[in-house]
Write a protein that holds these residues in place. Structure first.
Motif, PDB file in Angstrom:
ATOM      1  N   ASN A  34       0.822  -1.208   0.000  1.00 61.58           N
ATOM      2  CA  ASN A  34       0.000   0.000   0.000  1.00 61.58           C
ATOM      3  C   ASN A  34       0.858   1.261   0.000  1.00 61.58           C
ATOM      4  OD1 ASN A  34      -2.438  -1.359  -0.048  1.00 61.58           O
ATOM      5  ND2 ASN A  34      -2.621  -1.447   2.174  1.00 61.58           N
ATOM      6  N   ALA A  35       2.006   1.215   0.691  1.00 55.51           N
ATOM      7  CA  ALA A  35       2.907   2.369   0.702  1.00 55.51           C
ATOM      8  C   ALA A  35       3.439   2.631  -0.704  1.00 55.51           C
ATOM      9  CB  ALA A  35       4.055   2.128   1.674  1.00 55.51           C
ATOM     10  N   PHE A  36       3.787   1.562  -1.417  1.00 54.03           N
ATOM     11  CA  PHE A  36       4.272   1.697  -2.786  1.00 54.03           C
ATOM     12  C   PHE A  36       3.190   2.246  -3.712  1.00 54.03           C
ATOM     13  CE2 PHE A  36       4.411  -0.410  -6.996  1.00 54.03           C
ATOM     14  CZ  PHE A  36       5.514   0.220  -7.515  1.00 54.03           C
ATOM     15  N   VAL A  37       1.973   1.711  -3.579  1.00 53.55           N
ATOM     16  CA  VAL A  37       0.861   2.163  -4.419  1.00 53.55           C
ATOM     17  C   VAL A  37       0.561   3.629  -4.163  1.00 53.55           C
ATOM     18  CG1 VAL A  37      -1.597   1.862  -4.945  1.00 53.55           C
ATOM     19  CG2 VAL A  37      -0.150  -0.142  -4.569  1.00 53.55           C
ATOM     20  N   LEU A  38       0.582   4.035  -2.893  1.00 56.46           N
ATOM     21  CA  LEU A  38       0.322   5.427  -2.540  1.00 56.46           C
ATOM     22  C   LEU A  38       1.371   6.347  -3.153  1.00 56.46           C
ATOM     23  CD1 LEU A  38      -1.191   7.606  -0.952  1.00 56.46           C
ATOM     24  CD2 LEU A  38       0.264   7.065   1.019  1.00 56.46           C
ATOM     25  N   ARG A  39       2.636   5.971  -3.075  1.00 55.10           N
ATOM     26  CA  ARG A  39       3.685   6.825  -3.622  1.00 55.10           C
ATOM     27  C   ARG A  39       3.552   6.955  -5.135  1.00 55.10           C
ATOM     28  NH1 ARG A  39       8.810   7.964  -5.415  1.00 55.10           N
ATOM     29  NH2 ARG A  39       9.913   9.443  -4.080  1.00 55.10           N
ATOM     30  N   GLN A  40       3.245   5.856  -5.807  1.00 60.75           N
ATOM     31  CA  GLN A  40       3.073   5.925  -7.249  1.00 60.75           C
ATOM     32  C   GLN A  40       1.868   6.793  -7.615  1.00 60.75           C
ATOM     33  OE1 GLN A  40       6.370   4.497  -7.820  1.00 60.75           O
ATOM     34  NE2 GLN A  40       5.209   4.624  -9.705  1.00 60.75           N
ATOM     35  N   GLY A  41       0.824   6.734  -6.782  1.00 64.59           N
ATOM     36  CA  GLY A  41      -0.345   7.575  -7.017  1.00 64.59           C
ATOM     37  C   GLY A  41      -0.016   9.039  -6.857  1.00 64.59           C
ATOM     38  N   VAL A  48       0.098   0.004 -11.941  1.00 61.61           N
ATOM     39  CA  VAL A  48       0.207  -0.428 -10.545  1.00 61.61           C
ATOM     40  C   VAL A  48      -1.139  -0.944 -10.029  1.00 61.61           C
ATOM     41  CG1 VAL A  48       0.670   0.336  -8.186  1.00 61.61           C
ATOM     42  CG2 VAL A  48       2.101   1.146 -10.060  1.00 61.61           C
ATOM     43  N   ALA A  49      -2.200  -0.184 -10.247  1.00 59.13           N
ATOM     44  CA  ALA A  49      -3.522  -0.590  -9.773  1.00 59.13           C
ATOM     45  C   ALA A  49      -3.953  -1.896 -10.434  1.00 59.13           C
ATOM     46  CB  ALA A  49      -4.544   0.510 -10.058  1.00 59.13           C
ATOM     47  N   SER A  50      -3.712  -2.020 -11.734  1.00 63.22           N
ATOM     48  CA  SER A  50      -4.121  -3.224 -12.461  1.00 63.22           C
ATOM     49  C   SER A  50      -3.399  -4.467 -11.961  1.00 63.22           C
ATOM     50  CB  SER A  50      -3.866  -3.047 -13.962  1.00 63.22           C
ATOM     51  OG  SER A  50      -4.638  -1.985 -14.483  1.00 63.22           O
ATOM     52  N   LEU A 101       4.682  -6.388  -9.098  1.00 63.22           N
ATOM     53  CA  LEU A 101       4.570  -7.847  -8.940  1.00 63.22           C
ATOM     54  C   LEU A 101       5.345  -8.305  -7.708  1.00 63.22           C
ATOM     55  CD1 LEU A 101       4.978  -8.981 -12.661  1.00 63.22           C
ATOM     56  CD2 LEU A 101       2.905  -9.165 -11.273  1.00 63.22           C
ATOM     57  N   GLY A 102       6.505  -7.696  -7.480  1.00 64.45           N
ATOM     58  CA  GLY A 102       7.307  -8.067  -6.328  1.00 64.45           C
ATOM     59  C   GLY A 102       6.605  -7.781  -5.013  1.00 64.45           C
ATOM     60  N   TYR A 103       5.999  -6.604  -4.911  1.00 62.21           N
ATOM     61  CA  TYR A 103       5.314  -6.238  -3.671  1.00 62.21           C
ATOM     62  C   TYR A 103       4.137  -7.161  -3.379  1.00 62.21           C
ATOM     63  CZ  TYR A 103       7.838  -1.968  -2.621  1.00 62.21           C
ATOM     64  OH  TYR A 103       8.825  -1.069  -2.259  1.00 62.21           O
ATOM     65  N   THR A 104       3.571  -7.765  -4.402  1.00 62.90           N
ATOM     66  CA  THR A 104       2.434  -8.659  -4.203  1.00 62.90           C
ATOM     67  C   THR A 104       2.873 -10.101  -3.996  1.00 62.90           C
ATOM     68  OG1 THR A 104       1.015  -7.258  -5.573  1.00 62.90           O
ATOM     69  CG2 THR A 104       0.285  -9.515  -5.203  1.00 62.90           C
ATOM     70  N   TRP A 105       3.635 -10.635  -4.940  1.00 58.90           N
ATOM     71  CA  TRP A 105       3.910 -12.067  -4.955  1.00 58.90           C
ATOM     72  C   TRP A 105       5.077 -12.483  -4.072  1.00 58.90           C
ATOM     73  CZ3 TRP A 105       0.376 -15.206  -7.145  1.00 58.90           C
ATOM     74  CH2 TRP A 105      -0.553 -14.612  -7.996  1.00 58.90           C
ATOM     75  N   ILE A 112      -6.885   4.240  -3.647  1.00 63.76           N
ATOM     76  CA  ILE A 112      -5.576   4.696  -3.173  1.00 63.76           C
ATOM     77  C   ILE A 112      -4.686   5.159  -4.325  1.00 63.76           C
ATOM     78  CG2 ILE A 112      -4.426   2.434  -3.250  1.00 63.76           C
ATOM     79  CD1 ILE A 112      -3.036   3.126  -0.662  1.00 63.76           C
ATOM     80  N   SER A 113      -4.893   4.580  -5.521  1.00 58.36           N
ATOM     81  CA  SER A 113      -4.081   4.964  -6.677  1.00 58.36           C
ATOM     82  C   SER A 113      -4.491   6.326  -7.229  1.00 58.36           C
ATOM     83  CB  SER A 113      -4.196   3.907  -7.780  1.00 58.36           C
ATOM     84  OG  SER A 113      -3.645   2.676  -7.357  1.00 58.36           O
ATOM     85  N   TYR A 114      -5.785   6.477  -7.474  1.00 53.66           N
ATOM     86  CA  TYR A 114      -6.259   7.701  -8.120  1.00 53.66           C
ATOM     87  C   TYR A 114      -6.722   8.752  -7.106  1.00 53.66           C
ATOM     88  CZ  TYR A 114      -5.978   5.071 -12.443  1.00 53.66           C
ATOM     89  OH  TYR A 114      -5.520   4.332 -13.508  1.00 53.66           O
ATOM     90  N   GLY A 115      -6.989   8.321  -5.879  1.00 59.05           N
ATOM     91  CA  GLY A 115      -7.383   9.276  -4.848  1.00 59.05           C
ATOM     92  C   GLY A 115      -6.201   9.960  -4.197  1.00 59.05           C
ATOM     93  N   ALA A 116      -4.995   9.445  -4.475  1.00 56.12           N
ATOM     94  CA  ALA A 116      -3.793  10.031  -3.878  1.00 56.12           C
ATOM     95  C   ALA A 116      -3.601  11.482  -4.297  1.00 56.12           C
ATOM     96  CB  ALA A 116      -2.566   9.205  -4.265  1.00 56.12           C
ATOM     97  N   LYS A 117      -4.173  11.849  -5.456  1.00 59.38           N
ATOM     98  CA  LYS A 117      -3.995  13.223  -5.941  1.00 59.38           C
ATOM     99  C   LYS A 117      -4.599  14.249  -4.989  1.00 59.38           C
ATOM    100  CE  LYS A 117      -8.146  13.125  -8.871  1.00 59.38           C
ATOM    101  NZ  LYS A 117      -8.649  13.228 -10.254  1.00 59.38           N
ATOM    102  N   ILE A 118      -5.527  13.805  -4.141  1.00 61.44           N
ATOM    103  CA  ILE A 118      -6.112  14.712  -3.143  1.00 61.44           C
ATOM    104  C   ILE A 118      -5.037  15.195  -2.174  1.00 61.44           C
ATOM    105  CG2 ILE A 118      -7.806  14.879  -1.269  1.00 61.44           C
ATOM    106  CD1 ILE A 118      -9.466  12.780  -2.708  1.00 61.44           C
TER     107      ILE A 118
END
Length: 205
Positions: free
Chosen positions: A24-31, A40-42, A117-121, A164-170
């Motif tokens: 989630n930290a990685f996804v947030l930063r990418q967002g 990332v979201a996909s 993929l690394g953060y998930t698998w 978290i991906s697209y809402g990070a812009k807030i």
């Protein structure tokens, strides 16, 4: 019954996904960086769908009967998280000037794909929580109810990672300064380091 099993699956899946973790930290930063957000979201959503399907299909027995698989993922994940902790720490240390999220594209799509993929698998808790736990909980349902439970869990993953991906812009107004980005990278480095040590020192079962 349909609504009940889907809602239960959704809330259970959300409870497992919505937490402070390395993924989630990685996804947030990418967002926040608006860098390959869709990729990332996909990856996160499709990975969760596959893992949930595996659990609902009864493949959770692999996780429970072959601990060697989890041990391999455990050490590979620790190495992966340790390397990313170092990278985040270096970013925080050497950061200069105010970062412009919309223009930061120094990582290729392939790099982001592999990292996602690394953060998930390479996270052993994913297999224990998503495959084994959700798979076990689905046994409370019979017939189509089990699959409806799985659909609910999948929907939780879709809603969370899109949010978290697209809402990070807030949060972007908070990250107009160099200090904010450095603080984020420090927190990410500490988080990655913590999870790395937890995988090495604390048994995942």
């Amino acid at each position: 019954m349909l609504a009940s099993s889907i809602v239960t699956g959704f809330t259970t899946g959300a409870g497992l996904i919505v937490c402070i973790g390395s993924q989630n930290a990685f996804v947030l930063r990418q967002g926040l960086m608006r860098s390959h957000t869709g990729v990332v979201a996909s990856v996160c959503i499709l990975s969760d769908v596959l893992l949930i399907l595996a659990g609902i299909s009864g493949l959770g027995f692999i996780v429970s009967h072959f601990p060697g698989i989890i041990e391999f993922v455990r050490y590979a994940g620790a190495l992966f998280l340790g390397m990313n902790a170092v990278v985040a720490a270096r970013r925080a240390w050497s950061s200069q000037g105010v970062l412009n999220p919309s223009s930061d594209r120094h990582h290729s799509r392939r790099q982001i794909l592999l990292t996602s993929l690394g953060y998930t698998w390479l996270n052993p808790h994913v297999y224990l929580d998503t495959v084994f736990m959700l798979g076990s909980l689905s046994l409370h349902y019979e017939g189509t109810g089990k699959w409806q439970f799985g659909v609910g869990a999948m929907l939780a993953s879709v809603v969370w990672f899109i949010s978290i991906s697209y809402g990070a812009k807030i949060l972007l107004p908070l990250f107009r300064s160099e200090k904010a980005w450095r603080l984020l990278d420090v927190l990410i480095a500490l988080l990655m380091g913590y999870f790395c040590l937890s995988l090495l020192l604390i048994p995942v079962n």
